[in-house]
Write an enzyme that holds these catalytic residues in place. Structure first.
Site, mmCIF file in Angstrom:
data_model
loop_
_atom_site.group_PDB
_atom_site.id
_atom_site.type_symbol
_atom_site.label_atom_id
_atom_site.label_comp_id
_atom_site.label_asym_id
_atom_site.label_seq_id
_atom_site.Cartn_x
_atom_site.Cartn_y
_atom_site.Cartn_z
ATOM 1 N N ARG A 71 0.845 -1.195 0.000
ATOM 2 C CA ARG A 71 0.000 0.000 0.000
ATOM 3 C C ARG A 71 0.869 1.229 0.000
ATOM 4 N NH1 ARG A 71 -4.759 0.300 4.320
ATOM 5 N NH2 ARG A 71 -3.030 1.162 5.444
ATOM 6 N N THR A 100 -1.254 7.409 -0.433
ATOM 7 C CA THR A 100 -2.598 7.273 -1.008
ATOM 8 C C THR A 100 -3.364 6.065 -0.486
ATOM 9 O OG1 THR A 100 -1.829 5.872 -2.809
ATOM 10 C CG2 THR A 100 -1.712 8.251 -3.172
ATOM 11 N N ASP A 156 0.553 -3.095 12.024
ATOM 12 C CA ASP A 156 0.964 -3.568 10.695
ATOM 13 C C ASP A 156 1.332 -5.049 10.787
ATOM 14 O OD1 ASP A 156 2.694 -4.278 8.455
ATOM 15 O OD2 ASP A 156 2.711 -2.140 7.975
ATOM 16 N N ASP A 191 4.872 -6.156 9.422
ATOM 17 C CA ASP A 191 5.989 -5.761 10.293
ATOM 18 C C ASP A 191 6.014 -6.575 11.585
ATOM 19 O OD1 ASP A 191 7.219 -3.885 8.674
ATOM 20 O OD2 ASP A 191 5.933 -2.257 9.368
#
Ligand code: PRP
Length: 211
Positions: A103, A107, A199, A202
């Site tokens: 991603r 944006t 995340d 991660d």
């Protein structure tokens, strides 16, 4: 949502809650993702077709069944990788077709960086694997590629989904099934699921920037 199944099970709740916990280490995070992937896959594969199959037991013949469809696991890199091995353990004959999408941080739009789907012979059923369904952009992009390949039945397996993400996938691909462990209400300004778990890539691969 008509085509969405939220797996409601005490083990799912137990493990999702541990997955959300910021104190959970990458090692534990990977184990939790594995367990939840199995529970999701059990739910998502209920309608796989079988054909009769006869075997000889040590005593006599037994009429059983075997899977008769080609099944594709489609992990979305990176975080989807954590769901592959546990599901391959359930469906050893499955094919694995990786899709690389990240991603864009500005944006939140998915950017493709890896796709090697062949031009023909699509799988019968594709299971898209991604622990997080946030805006739904990555899942929609994966569904578009699988449709181009010619796949007729697609399922999205996500551990945590946002309401908006489910609605987005449902509006673009109403025939795709979505199978999730938890549905969260919100997305923040950075399009992270809230409360979510942060995340997933991660946390799984221990690549978080030190705070
Ligand atoms: C995260 C997550 C999903 C995607 C979900 O990946 O693992 O793939 O975002 O967001 P969406 O529904 O809004 O598209 P990320 O881009 O962080 O890549 P990573 O897995 O490599 O960390």
């Amino acid at each position: 949502e008509g085509n969405t199944v939220a797996v409601n099970h005490p083990l799912v709740l137990h493990h999702v809650t541990r997955l959300r916990d910021r104190a959970t280490t990458p090692e534990d995070f990977r184990h939790l993702v594995s367990r939840l992937a199995v529970l999701l896959a059990y739910e998502a594969t209920q309608d796989l077709q079988t054909e009769p199959h006869i075997v000889q037991t040590p005593l006599t013949t037994a009429t059983g069944g075997r899977l008769r469809e080609r099944i594709g696991l489609v992990p979305i890199l990176r975080a989807g990788l954590g769901m592959v091995d546990p599901i391959l353990n359930l469906i050893p004959e499955a094919e694995v077709w990786h899709l690389g999408l990240y991603r864009d941080e500005e944006t939140a739009q998915p950017v493709k960086y890896y796709s090697k789907l062949p031009p023909d012979r699509p799988v019968d059923v594709a299971l898209i694997l991604d622990p997080m369904l946030a805006t739904g952009g990555s899942a929609v992009s994966a569904l578009a590629e699988l449709n181009d390949w010619g796949v007729k039945r697609e399922k999205v397996l996500s551990i945590i989904a946002s309401r908006d993400g489910i609605a987005e996938v449902g509006s673009q691909y109403p025939e795709a099934e979505i199978c999730v462990c938890a549905v969260d209400d919100d997305l923040n300004a950075q399009k992270f699921i809230v409360p979510g778990l942060g995340d997933a890539g991660d946390r799984m691969f221990n690549t978080l920037e030190p705070q």
